[in-house]
Design an enzyme around this catalytic site. Structure first.
Site, PDB file in Angstrom:
ATOM      1  N   HIS A  47       5.946   3.620   5.926  1.00 11.54           N
ATOM      2  CA  HIS A  47       4.912   3.770   4.897  1.00 11.54           C
ATOM      3  C   HIS A  47       3.533   4.002   5.515  1.00 11.54           C
ATOM      4  CE1 HIS A  47       7.835   2.680   1.893  1.00 11.54           C
ATOM      5  NE2 HIS A  47       8.170   1.635   2.623  1.00 11.54           N
ATOM      6  N   ASP A  56       0.972   2.732  -0.493  1.00 12.15           N
ATOM      7  CA  ASP A  56       0.480   1.404  -0.137  1.00 12.15           C
ATOM      8  C   ASP A  56       1.259   0.328  -0.881  1.00 12.15           C
ATOM      9  OD1 ASP A  56      -1.396   2.517   1.546  1.00 12.15           O
ATOM     10  OD2 ASP A  56      -3.116   2.105   0.256  1.00 12.15           O
TER      11      ASP A  56
END
Length: 78
Positions: A47, A56
C-alpha cells in the site's frame, strides 16, 4: 494528508502511527527499501501509495489485521 493517514492508523489499530509504524521493518516510513520483512511490513510495501485516501485506508486496515512484531528498521541490512 499524512495527518489523516495517521488518524486512520490510530483508529484502526489503536496505536500511534509514528512510533509504531514510522520506522517499522524495512519498508514502512520514509525511504523504504528492499523487500518487506514480515506481514506488517508487507502492508507498507503493498500500500505504498503516497497519500491516496482509499489506499491509505487499505493500509490502515492491513495494519489492524496483522500482528505487530516491533521489527525495527535498524535491524535491516543495507
Amino acid at each position: 494528508s499524512l495527518w489523516e493517514f495517521g488518524q486512520m492508523i490510530l483508529k484502526e489499530t489503536g496505536k500511534l502511527p509514528f512510533p509504531y509504524y514510522g520506522a517499522y521493518g524495512c519498508y514502512c516510513g520514509w525511504g523504504g527499501r528492499r523487500g518487506p520483512k514480515d506481514a506488517t511490513d508487507r502492508c507498507c510495501y503493498v500500500h505504498d501509495c503516497k497519500q491516496i485516501c482509499e489506499c491509505d485506508k487499505a493500509a490502515a486496515v492491513c495494519f489492524r489485521e496483522r500482528k505487530y512484531m516491533a521489527y525495527l528498521r535498524v535491524l535491516c541490512k543495507k
